[in-house]
Design a protein around this motif. Sequence first.
Motif, PDB file in Angstrom:
ATOM      1  N   ASN A  53       0.817  -1.175   0.003  1.00  0.00           N
ATOM      2  CA  ASN A  53       0.083   0.096   0.054  1.00  0.00           C
ATOM      3  C   ASN A  53       0.839   1.396  -0.033  1.00  0.00           C
ATOM      4  N   ILE A  54       2.159   1.071  -0.186  1.00  0.00           N
ATOM      5  CA  ILE A  54       3.072   2.314  -0.510  1.00  0.00           C
ATOM      6  C   ILE A  54       3.553   2.568  -1.891  1.00  0.00           C
ATOM      7  N   PHE A  55       3.644   3.660  -2.274  1.00  0.00           N
ATOM      8  CA  PHE A  55       4.167   3.891  -3.822  1.00  0.00           C
ATOM      9  C   PHE A  55       4.840   5.132  -3.671  1.00  0.00           C
ATOM     10  N   ALA A  56       6.094   4.801  -4.262  1.00  0.00           N
ATOM     11  CA  ALA A  56       7.130   6.079  -4.464  1.00  0.00           C
ATOM     12  C   ALA A  56       6.903   6.528  -5.878  1.00  0.00           C
ATOM     13  N   ILE A  57       6.664   7.852  -6.140  1.00  0.00           N
ATOM     14  CA  ILE A  57       6.197   8.315  -7.366  1.00  0.00           C
ATOM     15  C   ILE A  57       6.878   9.788  -7.530  1.00  0.00           C
ATOM     16  N   SER A  58       6.765  10.491  -8.591  1.00  0.00           N
ATOM     17  CA  SER A  58       7.088  11.893  -8.995  1.00  0.00           C
ATOM     18  C   SER A  58       5.847  12.240  -9.520  1.00  0.00           C
ATOM     19  N   ALA A  59       4.804  13.119  -9.032  1.00  0.00           N
ATOM     20  CA  ALA A  59       3.720  13.530  -9.866  1.00  0.00           C
ATOM     21  C   ALA A  59       4.440  14.700 -10.826  1.00  0.00           C
ATOM     22  N   HIS A  60       5.472  15.116 -10.434  1.00  0.00           N
ATOM     23  CA  HIS A  60       5.871  16.114 -11.588  1.00  0.00           C
ATOM     24  C   HIS A  60       6.427  15.522 -12.866  1.00  0.00           C
ATOM     25  N   THR A  61       7.266  14.497 -12.821  1.00  0.00           N
ATOM     26  CA  THR A  61       7.754  13.811 -13.811  1.00  0.00           C
ATOM     27  C   THR A  61       6.918  12.519 -14.395  1.00  0.00           C
ATOM     28  N   GLY A  62       6.024  12.142 -13.516  1.00  0.00           N
ATOM     29  CA  GLY A  62       5.130  11.020 -13.879  1.00  0.00           C
ATOM     30  C   GLY A  62       5.543   9.566 -13.541  1.00  0.00           C
ATOM     31  N   GLU A  63       6.912   9.610 -12.960  1.00  0.00           N
ATOM     32  CA  GLU A  63       7.501   8.241 -12.540  1.00  0.00           C
ATOM     33  C   GLU A  63       6.710   7.738 -11.499  1.00  0.00           C
ATOM     34  N   GLY A  64       6.246   6.315 -11.626  1.00  0.00           N
ATOM     35  CA  GLY A  64       5.693   5.649 -10.657  1.00  0.00           C
ATOM     36  C   GLY A  64       3.933   5.922 -10.726  1.00  0.00           C
ATOM     37  N   VAL A  65       3.612   6.750 -11.310  1.00  0.00           N
ATOM     38  CA  VAL A  65       2.202   7.133 -11.439  1.00  0.00           C
ATOM     39  C   VAL A  65       1.351   6.184 -12.068  1.00  0.00           C
ATOM     40  N   GLU A  66       1.748   5.617 -13.371  1.00  0.00           N
ATOM     41  CA  GLU A  66       0.790   4.443 -13.813  1.00  0.00           C
ATOM     42  C   GLU A  66       0.729   3.345 -12.918  1.00  0.00           C
ATOM     43  N   GLU A  67       1.909   2.891 -12.179  1.00  0.00           N
ATOM     44  CA  GLU A  67       1.837   1.831 -11.117  1.00  0.00           C
ATOM     45  C   GLU A  67       0.780   2.087 -10.085  1.00  0.00           C
ATOM     46  N   LEU A  68       0.667   3.396  -9.571  1.00  0.00           N
ATOM     47  CA  LEU A  68       0.059   3.756  -8.407  1.00  0.00           C
ATOM     48  C   LEU A  68      -1.489   3.547  -9.135  1.00  0.00           C
ATOM     49  N   LEU A  69      -1.853   4.269 -10.263  1.00  0.00           N
ATOM     50  CA  LEU A  69      -3.356   3.970 -10.689  1.00  0.00           C
ATOM     51  C   LEU A  69      -3.579   2.459 -10.980  1.00  0.00           C
ATOM     52  N   GLY A  70      -2.602   1.807 -11.231  1.00  0.00           N
ATOM     53  CA  GLY A  70      -3.110   0.343 -11.676  1.00  0.00           C
ATOM     54  C   GLY A  70      -3.493  -0.163 -10.167  1.00  0.00           C
ATOM     55  N   ALA A  71      -2.412   0.179  -9.065  1.00  0.00           N
ATOM     56  CA  ALA A  71      -2.744  -0.495  -7.937  1.00  0.00           C
ATOM     57  C   ALA A  71      -4.123  -0.039  -7.293  1.00  0.00           C
ATOM     58  N   ILE A  72      -4.621   1.523  -7.574  1.00  0.00           N
ATOM     59  CA  ILE A  72      -5.935   1.758  -7.219  1.00  0.00           C
ATOM     60  C   ILE A  72      -7.022   1.059  -7.823  1.00  0.00           C
ATOM     61  N   SER A  73      -6.697   0.912  -9.166  1.00  0.00           N
ATOM     62  CA  SER A  73      -7.882   0.066 -10.062  1.00  0.00           C
ATOM     63  C   SER A  73      -7.811  -1.520  -9.409  1.00  0.00           C
ATOM     64  N   GLY A  74      -6.703  -1.882  -9.145  1.00  0.00           N
ATOM     65  CA  GLY A  74      -6.610  -3.390  -8.605  1.00  0.00           C
ATOM     66  C   GLY A  74      -7.610  -3.538  -7.154  1.00  0.00           C
ATOM     67  N   TRP A  75      -7.242  -2.526  -6.372  1.00  0.00           N
ATOM     68  CA  TRP A  75      -7.935  -2.333  -5.190  1.00  0.00           C
ATOM     69  C   TRP A  75      -9.201  -2.653  -5.205  1.00  0.00           C
ATOM     70  N   PHE A  76      -9.801  -1.993  -6.056  1.00  0.00           N
ATOM     71  CA  PHE A  76     -11.490  -2.148  -6.133  1.00  0.00           C
ATOM     72  C   PHE A  76     -11.754  -3.495  -6.748  1.00  0.00           C
ATOM     73  N   GLU A  77     -10.582  -4.229  -7.631  1.00  0.00           N
ATOM     74  CA  GLU A  77     -11.083  -5.381  -8.282  1.00  0.00           C
ATOM     75  C   GLU A  77     -10.786  -6.500  -7.507  1.00  0.00           C
ATOM     76  N   GLU A  78      -9.813  -6.476  -6.703  1.00  0.00           N
ATOM     77  CA  GLU A  78      -9.489  -7.750  -6.007  1.00  0.00           C
ATOM     78  C   GLU A  78     -10.464  -8.206  -4.909  1.00  0.00           C
ATOM     79  N   GLU A  79     -10.659  -9.339  -4.622  1.00  0.00           N
ATOM     80  CA  GLU A  79     -11.598 -10.070  -3.814  1.00  0.00           C
ATOM     81  C   GLU A  79     -11.012  -9.972  -2.532  1.00  0.00           C
ATOM     82  N   LYS A  80     -11.603  -9.653  -1.456  1.00  0.00           N
ATOM     83  CA  LYS A  80     -11.107  -9.362   0.016  1.00  0.00           C
ATOM     84  C   LYS A  80     -11.471 -10.553   0.897  1.00  0.00           C
ATOM     85  N   ILE A  81     -10.747 -11.094   1.610  1.00  0.00           N
ATOM     86  CA  ILE A  81     -11.205 -12.192   2.439  1.00  0.00           C
ATOM     87  C   ILE A  81     -11.035 -11.806   3.876  1.00  0.00           C
TER      88      ILE A  81
END
Length: 429
Positions: free
Chosen positions: A351-379
């Motif tokens: 649940n931790i992501f290192a990014i640069s909002a200025h350069t865009g580094e790591g942002v796609e990975e973060l967005l994928g994780a947000i999307s995945g957070w809503f997709e993944e089944e929770k037990i």
Amino acid sequence: MEEHASKPTRAWVLHPDVKNDRDRREAEVALEEAVSLAAALPHLEVVGSEIVPVRKPEPGTLFGKGKLEELAFRLSQAEVDLVLVDGHVTPVQQRNLEKQWKVKLLDRTGLILEIFSDRARTREGVLQVEMAALSYQRTRLVRAWTHLERQRGGLGFVGGPGETQIEADRRAIDDQLVRLRKQLAKVVKTRELHRASRAKVPFPIVALVGYTNAGKSTLFNRVTGADVFAKDMLFATLDPTMRGVSLPAPQGGTEREIILSDTVGFISNLPTQLVAAFRATLEEVLDADLIVHVRDIASPNSEEQADDVRDILTKLGVKENAPLLEVWNKIDLMEPGAHEAMRTRAAHHDNIFAISAHTGEGVEELLGAISGWFEEEKIAREVVLPFSEGRKRAWLFEEGVVEGETIEEDGYRLEVLWTPRQEKNFREI
């Protein structure tokens, strides 16, 4: 007249370093933040700043006689119009200091209210600021001071119509507060209707929160393409801005639609009355399905700032176990070695992501994780840990998967809600 209006107000920032203050912060850090706050107010030119050691605050003047005279000379030499004191100043102290130094004076609360006034954009935000300002103003009342023009939309602390009879002022303020509360009730009711209609849209809400100037608006702009006011300035955003966003589809699925909300930045020692005043504005955070805490990881005070944010979230009523992702922003400002180390550290947490909002580094990975957070089944699981497994317990809380906890004789019994991936990572600790 135009020439006068365009002339910047010369300001001097003082941080009283009170020796016996329980909430005392590192003086250099506090002064730097106070100067940044001052820079956020239009038409101000900060011509000087300093730390003033205070052994024991004087009831009438805050500072001792010798320091008062020394500062009076320095302020006069620099032709200062406005003194900003980074701390609480009583009405009596304010009156005496203004008289002795022949300047206008604002304390921390007054300055923050001025900034909020400049930044408020929605009707509700404007009303909330006016109510907080009037409550504050009632204890000290506005005196005549016209170095700043009212056209910029301020509250009157740094420019007003002049002093009136105290009782008449109080009656006028009380009447205005009654009117504002009625207006606010209508605005809040309208907002609740909007929220109810939005609740029918099956889109989850993701709220960006964080210390002021952490880069939330820059991240919001990068993700949404919106032209939200983003500047290296404290309190750049006041009212929540909400936009629909299509997130990348995990593993070839369909795109996920979410509503992304950008909120006002938090700050240390935010006066209690301001937290209350902006509670309604920040209720978007309480409604969020997922909170994304954006941190300026390049700041030497990142940890303290994160603590301040968590504290205010708690005061707002956000539960400790609320779904939350943490974003370590501004890694582009770090040295290469520290940059890589930070990315490696973040990679060890789901649940931790290192990014640069200025350069865009790591942002796609973060967005994928947000999307995945809503997709993944929770037990739902029950986890029992002995007291010696404090590290595992801390990990569970850091991941935000703890739904409840009971402390028993031989250890902790925790109710967790997690994804299979989080369970696997936990077992490997």
